[in-house]
Design a protein around this motif. Structure first.
Motif, PDB file in Angstrom:
ATOM      1  N   UNK A   1     -12.877  -0.202   5.526  1.00 31.86           N
ATOM      2  CA  UNK A   1     -11.814  -1.089   6.008  1.00 31.86           C
ATOM      3  C   UNK A   1     -10.491  -0.591   5.462  1.00 31.86           C
ATOM      4  N   UNK A   2      -9.422  -0.899   6.179  1.00 25.47           N
ATOM      5  CA  UNK A   2      -8.088  -0.472   5.724  1.00 25.47           C
ATOM      6  C   UNK A   2      -7.054  -1.512   6.122  1.00 25.47           C
ATOM      7  N   UNK A   3      -6.129  -1.800   5.205  1.00 28.44           N
ATOM      8  CA  UNK A   3      -5.018  -2.693   5.529  1.00 28.44           C
ATOM      9  C   UNK A   3      -3.732  -2.149   4.922  1.00 28.44           C
ATOM     10  N   UNK A   4      -2.617  -2.389   5.604  1.00 25.36           N
ATOM     11  CA  UNK A   4      -1.325  -1.880   5.132  1.00 25.36           C
ATOM     12  C   UNK A   4      -0.194  -2.721   5.725  1.00 25.36           C
ATOM     13  N   UNK A   5       0.913  -2.790   4.978  1.00 23.71           N
ATOM     14  CA  UNK A   5       2.098  -3.519   5.434  1.00 23.71           C
ATOM     15  C   UNK A   5       3.328  -2.946   4.754  1.00 23.71           C
ATOM     16  N   UNK A   6       4.419  -2.850   5.512  1.00 20.57           N
ATOM     17  CA  UNK A   6       5.697  -2.437   4.930  1.00 20.57           C
ATOM     18  C   UNK A   6       6.715  -3.559   5.078  1.00 20.57           C
ATOM     19  N   UNK A   7       7.584  -3.687   4.084  1.00 25.44           N
ATOM     20  CA  UNK A   7       8.689  -4.642   4.114  1.00 25.44           C
ATOM     21  C   UNK A   7       9.886  -4.049   3.386  1.00 25.44           C
TER      22      UNK A   7
ATOM     23  N   UNK B   1       4.924  -8.090  -3.101  1.00 25.69           N
ATOM     24  CA  UNK B   1       4.243  -7.868  -1.826  1.00 25.69           C
ATOM     25  C   UNK B   1       2.728  -7.917  -1.954  1.00 25.69           C
ATOM     26  N   UNK B   2       2.196  -7.655  -3.141  1.00 22.92           N
ATOM     27  CA  UNK B   2       0.755  -7.764  -3.327  1.00 22.92           C
ATOM     28  C   UNK B   2       0.294  -9.195  -3.499  1.00 22.92           C
ATOM     29  N   UNK B   3       0.882  -9.897  -4.486  1.00 22.86           N
ATOM     30  CA  UNK B   3       0.450 -11.252  -4.809  1.00 22.86           C
ATOM     31  C   UNK B   3       0.890 -12.271  -3.757  1.00 22.86           C
ATOM     32  N   UNK B   4       2.021 -12.062  -3.121  1.00 22.94           N
ATOM     33  CA  UNK B   4       2.523 -13.046  -2.169  1.00 22.94           C
ATOM     34  C   UNK B   4       2.060 -12.778  -0.736  1.00 22.94           C
ATOM     35  N   UNK B   5       1.918 -11.517  -0.369  1.00 22.73           N
ATOM     36  CA  UNK B   5       1.577 -11.167   1.018  1.00 22.73           C
ATOM     37  C   UNK B   5       0.220 -10.477   1.117  1.00 22.73           C
TER      38      UNK B   5
ATOM     39  N   UNK C   1       5.274  -2.344  -4.786  1.00 22.84           N
ATOM     40  CA  UNK C   1       4.356  -1.327  -4.266  1.00 22.84           C
ATOM     41  C   UNK C   1       2.981  -1.554  -4.888  1.00 22.84           C
ATOM     42  N   UNK C   2       1.977  -1.694  -4.050  1.00 20.74           N
ATOM     43  CA  UNK C   2       0.610  -1.859  -4.536  1.00 20.74           C
ATOM     44  C   UNK C   2      -0.334  -1.101  -3.619  1.00 20.74           C
ATOM     45  N   UNK C   3      -1.162  -0.272  -4.215  1.00 20.12           N
ATOM     46  CA  UNK C   3      -2.172   0.472  -3.463  1.00 20.12           C
ATOM     47  C   UNK C   3      -3.493   0.344  -4.202  1.00 20.12           C
TER      48      UNK C   3
ATOM     49  N   UNK D   1      -9.543   0.189   1.642  1.00 15.94           N
ATOM     50  CA  UNK D   1      -8.295   0.715   1.070  1.00 15.94           C
ATOM     51  C   UNK D   1      -7.152  -0.194   1.493  1.00 15.94           C
ATOM     52  N   UNK D   2      -6.117  -0.289   0.643  1.00 15.70           N
ATOM     53  CA  UNK D   2      -4.981  -1.148   0.935  1.00 15.70           C
ATOM     54  C   UNK D   2      -3.703  -0.509   0.427  1.00 15.70           C
ATOM     55  N   UNK D   3      -2.611  -0.752   1.165  1.00 15.08           N
ATOM     56  CA  UNK D   3      -1.304  -0.241   0.771  1.00 15.08           C
ATOM     57  C   UNK D   3      -0.241  -1.235   1.219  1.00 15.08           C
ATOM     58  N   UNK D   4       0.469  -1.797   0.237  1.00 18.46           N
ATOM     59  CA  UNK D   4       1.544  -2.748   0.502  1.00 18.46           C
ATOM     60  C   UNK D   4       2.821  -2.208  -0.139  1.00 18.46           C
ATOM     61  N   UNK D   5       3.844  -1.967   0.690  1.00 13.55           N
ATOM     62  CA  UNK D   5       5.071  -1.316   0.218  1.00 13.55           C
ATOM     63  C   UNK D   5       6.284  -2.077   0.736  1.00 13.55           C
TER      64      UNK D   5
END
Length: 380
Positions: free
Chosen positions: A151-157, A176-180, A228-230, A242-246
């Motif tokens: 599985x994979x998830x990602x978001x940019x803000x 962005x990790x804890x809130x979104x 930034x959280x990966x 895998x996850x990536x929030x930036x």
């Protein structure tokens, strides 16, 4: 069939998110009877009470009123621990906005108090109960895309933009990790079950910044949360995620997040888990274009408060609620463990788990009214 007695509810916190909750709880669910609200800002309390024709209450009045069984905590995340603890110790069932608490030790204490007092403690987000994620779960459980291998998830803000819109956007708990990211993690947990091990990295880039809006142009501020959280997630089922929030990138409106499940017989593309509705698309083996799945479940529109209603029904039926404290704590432990992994450069084994509840019963939509089997408890 005898209707169950509605659960009397009060809310604490009359900020922006309270409108979404109150409009849903008051207008959609007969299992809930919203009787009052409180905010430490008296003007907000009175305006909200007048708008929704409920009582303006104090914290003391909410605690002292034995008829109020359930309190919905909509305060800022920095206040969650103290508010929820006070309510639990007063014998109230509590449903709280995410996250359960900022610190893992505090969240563990809240879970312990709820268990000791035999109280329900529900935790947002409840978007996983909406049509999109429930439909995705239905697809997975049908076996259509085979065994889920990854599985994979990602978001940019853009954190600088959010800092201009709200001072709370740069405070602890608002990263962005804890809130979104917790919306994405909760969505995956609701479909794939618990995680056994994580690794990752968390950063706060360019902490010192300057406002660029006219009102505060040139004023300095400090970002106090991660931007930034990966990470990687090893699910108990064997799935690897895998996850990536930036939030050092750009904000696209509407947002275009990535949430994908890869199976042995197909791939499923999910919509924004911060929303209740949205398309679920599937590509099956032998095909090149995705097909849009028909919605198997209801609640396609904004329905914050759905988790409150489901918990109230569970209270009356004497069963576990779906947006449970155990899943909320597990999601929080995942986030904290990713932070710890980045600090220690090690894989972190999770100590908690949760029992994944069955999906909601399938509903159908007629003239924009949601009708459910009696077992769901969500009809109105």
């Amino acid at each position: 069939m005898t209707a169950l007695k509605p659960v009397k509810v009060a809310t604490i916190g009359c900020g922006a998110i309270s409108d979404a909750y109150l409009s849903t709880m008051i207008n959609q669910f007969r299992i809930l009877e919203v009787v009052g609200c409180y905010d430490r800002n008296l003007d907000k309390t009175e305006r909200t009470a007048e708008k929704y024709n409920i009582k303006a209450l104090s914290m003391e009045q909410i605690i002292a009123d034995d008829s109020i069984e359930l309190v919905v905590n909509l305060t800022a995340s920095t206040a969650h621990y103290s508010v929820v603890k006070q309510l639990l110790e007063a014998g109230k069932h509590v449903y709280t906005e995410k996250v359960l608490a900022l610190e893992l030790e505090e969240a563990a204490e809240l879970v312990r108090i709820a268990d000791e007092k035999n109280l329900y403690l529900g935790v947002a987000p409840d978007t996983f109960l909406g049509a999109s994620i429930q439909t995705a779960r239905y697809v997975v459980e049908s076996g259509m895309i085979g065994k889920i291998t990854s599985a994979h998830c990602a978001l940019s803000r853009d954190v600088s933009l959010f800092a201009e819109l709200s001072p709370n956007a740069i405070k602890p708990g608002a990263g962005i990790g804890f809130d979104v990211g917790i919306y994405y993690i909760t969505a995956l947990l609701s479909i794939l079950g618990p995680v056994t091990e994580v690794s990752g990295i968390t950063k706060t880039l360019n902490k010192e910044r300057q406002h660029y809006y006219m009102e505060k142009l040139g004023e300095s501020y400090e970002i106090q949360c991660e931007n930034l959280m990966a990470g990687t997630l090893q699910f108990e089922s064997g799935t690897v995620g895998s996850m990536l929030f930036d939030s050092n990138s750009i904000l696209i409106v509407p947002e275009k997040p990535t949430l994908v499940l890869y199976g042995t017989d197909g791939i499923m593309y999910m919509s924004d888990p911060n929303l209740f509705g949205g398309e679920v698309k599937v590509i099956l083996k032998g095909n090149t274009e995705p097909m849009v799945m028909q919605q198997s479940h209801s609640f396609t529109q904004e329905s914050r408060g759905l988790g409150v209603a489901e918990m109230a029904w569970s209270m009356r039926k004497g069963r576990a609620n779906r947006a449970s404290k155990e899943m909320g704590y597990h999601a929080l432990e995942i986030l904290h463990s990713i932070v710890k992994s980045g600090e220690t450069k090690q894989h972190i084994a999770l100590q908690s788990t949760f029992a994944n509840m069955p999906a909601l019963p399938r509903g159908y939509v007629t003239h924009s009214h949601f009708k459910f089997q009696e077992e769901s408890g969500l009809a109105y």
